[in-house]
Motif scaffolding. Sequence first.
Motif, PDB file in Angstrom:
ATOM      1  N   ASN A  11      -7.580  -7.435 -13.730  1.00  0.00           N
ATOM      2  CA  ASN A  11      -6.934  -5.934 -15.298  1.00  0.00           C
ATOM      3  C   ASN A  11      -7.195  -4.822 -14.768  1.00  0.00           C
ATOM      4  OD1 ASN A  11     -10.207  -5.645 -13.896  1.00  0.00           O
ATOM      5  ND2 ASN A  11     -10.528  -5.610 -15.775  1.00  0.00           N
ATOM      6  N   ILE A  12      -7.119  -4.966 -13.419  1.00  0.00           N
ATOM      7  CA  ILE A  12      -6.227  -3.186 -12.614  1.00  0.00           C
ATOM      8  C   ILE A  12      -5.166  -3.720 -12.090  1.00  0.00           C
ATOM      9  CG2 ILE A  12      -8.682  -2.340 -12.706  1.00  0.00           C
ATOM     10  CD1 ILE A  12      -8.489  -2.910  -9.487  1.00  0.00           C
ATOM     11  N   ALA A  13      -4.151  -4.592 -12.110  1.00  0.00           N
ATOM     12  CA  ALA A  13      -3.057  -5.105 -11.180  1.00  0.00           C
ATOM     13  C   ALA A  13      -2.407  -4.164 -11.190  1.00  0.00           C
ATOM     14  CB  ALA A  13      -2.947  -6.680 -11.392  1.00  0.00           C
ATOM     15  N   ALA A  14      -2.440  -3.457 -13.030  1.00  0.00           N
ATOM     16  CA  ALA A  14      -0.620  -2.454 -13.300  1.00  0.00           C
ATOM     17  C   ALA A  14      -0.886  -1.302 -12.606  1.00  0.00           C
ATOM     18  CB  ALA A  14      -0.549  -2.800 -14.520  1.00  0.00           C
ATOM     19  N   GLU A  15      -2.270  -1.468 -11.763  1.00  0.00           N
ATOM     20  CA  GLU A  15      -2.063   0.168 -11.435  1.00  0.00           C
ATOM     21  C   GLU A  15      -2.861   0.487 -10.150  1.00  0.00           C
ATOM     22  OE1 GLU A  15      -3.740   2.693 -15.051  1.00  0.00           O
ATOM     23  OE2 GLU A  15      -5.391   0.984 -15.198  1.00  0.00           O
ATOM     24  N   ARG A  17      -1.859  -0.146  -6.709  1.00  0.00           N
ATOM     25  CA  ARG A  17      -1.096  -0.037  -5.910  1.00  0.00           C
ATOM     26  C   ARG A  17      -1.055  -0.658  -4.659  1.00  0.00           C
ATOM     27  NH1 ARG A  17      -3.106   4.386  -7.472  1.00  0.00           N
ATOM     28  NH2 ARG A  17      -2.810   5.373  -5.007  1.00  0.00           N
ATOM     29  N   MET A  18      -1.360  -2.324  -4.679  1.00  0.00           N
ATOM     30  CA  MET A  18      -2.104  -2.688  -3.464  1.00  0.00           C
ATOM     31  C   MET A  18      -0.715  -2.770  -2.615  1.00  0.00           C
ATOM     32  SD  MET A  18      -4.775  -3.889  -3.492  1.00  0.00           S
ATOM     33  CE  MET A  18      -6.070  -4.004  -5.564  1.00  0.00           C
ATOM     34  N   PRO A  19       0.395  -2.121  -2.223  1.00  0.00           N
ATOM     35  CA  PRO A  19       0.630  -2.472  -0.780  1.00  0.00           C
ATOM     36  C   PRO A  19       0.664  -0.799  -0.181  1.00  0.00           C
ATOM     37  CG  PRO A  19       2.438  -3.007  -2.775  1.00  0.00           C
ATOM     38  CD  PRO A  19       1.179  -2.209  -3.855  1.00  0.00           C
ATOM     39  N   GLU A  20       0.313   0.209  -0.893  1.00  0.00           N
ATOM     40  CA  GLU A  20       0.195   1.206  -0.539  1.00  0.00           C
ATOM     41  C   GLU A  20      -1.630   1.471   0.018  1.00  0.00           C
ATOM     42  OE1 GLU A  20       1.559   0.854  -3.727  1.00  0.00           O
ATOM     43  OE2 GLU A  20       3.278   2.675  -4.343  1.00  0.00           O
ATOM     44  N   LEU A  21      -2.165   0.888  -0.887  1.00  0.00           N
ATOM     45  CA  LEU A  21      -3.519   0.892  -0.216  1.00  0.00           C
ATOM     46  C   LEU A  21      -3.332  -0.283   1.451  1.00  0.00           C
ATOM     47  CD1 LEU A  21      -6.968   0.814  -0.409  1.00  0.00           C
ATOM     48  CD2 LEU A  21      -6.588  -1.122  -1.757  1.00  0.00           C
ATOM     49  N   LEU A  22      -2.412  -1.617   1.288  1.00  0.00           N
ATOM     50  CA  LEU A  22      -2.995  -2.480   2.503  1.00  0.00           C
ATOM     51  C   LEU A  22      -1.966  -1.217   3.710  1.00  0.00           C
ATOM     52  CD1 LEU A  22      -1.723  -5.991   1.147  1.00  0.00           C
ATOM     53  CD2 LEU A  22      -4.128  -5.219   1.978  1.00  0.00           C
ATOM     54  N   ALA A  45      -4.058  -8.767   0.118  1.00  0.00           N
ATOM     55  CA  ALA A  45      -5.265  -8.788  -1.369  1.00  0.00           C
ATOM     56  C   ALA A  45      -4.466  -9.537  -2.416  1.00  0.00           C
ATOM     57  CB  ALA A  45      -4.021  -7.447  -1.920  1.00  0.00           C
ATOM     58  N   ILE A  46      -5.591 -10.297  -2.876  1.00  0.00           N
ATOM     59  CA  ILE A  46      -5.948 -10.826  -3.366  1.00  0.00           C
ATOM     60  C   ILE A  46      -6.611 -11.081  -4.807  1.00  0.00           C
ATOM     61  CG2 ILE A  46      -7.107 -13.916  -3.731  1.00  0.00           C
ATOM     62  CD1 ILE A  46      -8.167 -13.527  -0.721  1.00  0.00           C
ATOM     63  N   GLU A  95      -8.692   7.473  -8.859  1.00  0.00           N
ATOM     64  CA  GLU A  95      -7.738   8.882 -10.807  1.00  0.00           C
ATOM     65  C   GLU A  95      -8.325   6.755 -11.121  1.00  0.00           C
ATOM     66  OE1 GLU A  95      -4.292   8.783 -12.342  1.00  0.00           O
ATOM     67  OE2 GLU A  95      -4.017   9.380 -10.744  1.00  0.00           O
ATOM     68  N   LEU A  96      -8.647   5.777 -10.579  1.00  0.00           N
ATOM     69  CA  LEU A  96      -8.733   4.957 -11.406  1.00  0.00           C
ATOM     70  C   LEU A  96     -10.388   4.883 -12.025  1.00  0.00           C
ATOM     71  CD1 LEU A  96      -7.281   2.016 -13.114  1.00  0.00           C
ATOM     72  CD2 LEU A  96      -7.370   1.357 -10.860  1.00  0.00           C
ATOM     73  N   PHE A  97     -10.880   5.447 -10.981  1.00  0.00           N
ATOM     74  CA  PHE A  97     -12.752   5.012 -10.935  1.00  0.00           C
ATOM     75  C   PHE A  97     -13.170   6.399 -11.437  1.00  0.00           C
ATOM     76  CE2 PHE A  97     -16.928   6.243  -9.512  1.00  0.00           C
ATOM     77  CZ  PHE A  97     -16.748   4.948  -9.260  1.00  0.00           C
ATOM     78  N   ALA A  98     -11.940   7.701 -12.122  1.00  0.00           N
ATOM     79  CA  ALA A  98     -12.527   8.079 -13.385  1.00  0.00           C
ATOM     80  C   ALA A  98     -12.496   8.267 -14.404  1.00  0.00           C
ATOM     81  CB  ALA A  98     -11.656   9.791 -12.874  1.00  0.00           C
ATOM     82  N   ARG A  99     -11.253   7.214 -14.327  1.00  0.00           N
ATOM     83  CA  ARG A  99     -10.948   6.634 -16.350  1.00  0.00           C
ATOM     84  C   ARG A  99     -11.503   5.390 -16.134  1.00  0.00           C
ATOM     85  NH1 ARG A  99      -6.075   4.986 -16.197  1.00  0.00           N
ATOM     86  NH2 ARG A  99      -5.141   5.394 -14.209  1.00  0.00           N
TER      87      ARG A  99
END
Length: 129
Positions: A11-15, A17-22, A45-46, A95-99
């Motif tokens: 439910n957060i896949a679209a936001e 940004r897994m490549p950037e996190l990795l 990432a899984i 940002e996601l955590f804040a929303r």
Amino acid sequence: MPHVIVEYTDNIAAEARMPELLAAINGVLIAQGGVFPTGGIRSRAIRLTDYRVADGAEDDAFVHVTLKIGSGRPEEVRKKACDELFAAIKDHFAELFARRYLALSMELIEFSEGGTYKHNNIHARFKKA
């Protein structure tokens, strides 16, 4: 080693940004001054499609990061790496955590090198001549 496994709810896949996190995760580990050989770092990432968070009443999400390393590093080295890694994860999702409702967690797993098997020619690329 180390290996990093990021599990995250779809439910957060679209936001997420897994490549950037990795990339950020690998950057933190590389920046530890040789504590972790660059050629041994693996992150992945899984995306989880089957999960339930809390009572299931909200569209809650989570990201759980597992850092697996061989044993033997001093406590202060492990703590520094984990503190910096978790800070990068929190920053990435700020940002996601804040929303929305989002749980972030991380665990460190140390294991005996005697129980692992490795065959890796990537290390040679990072050896200093």
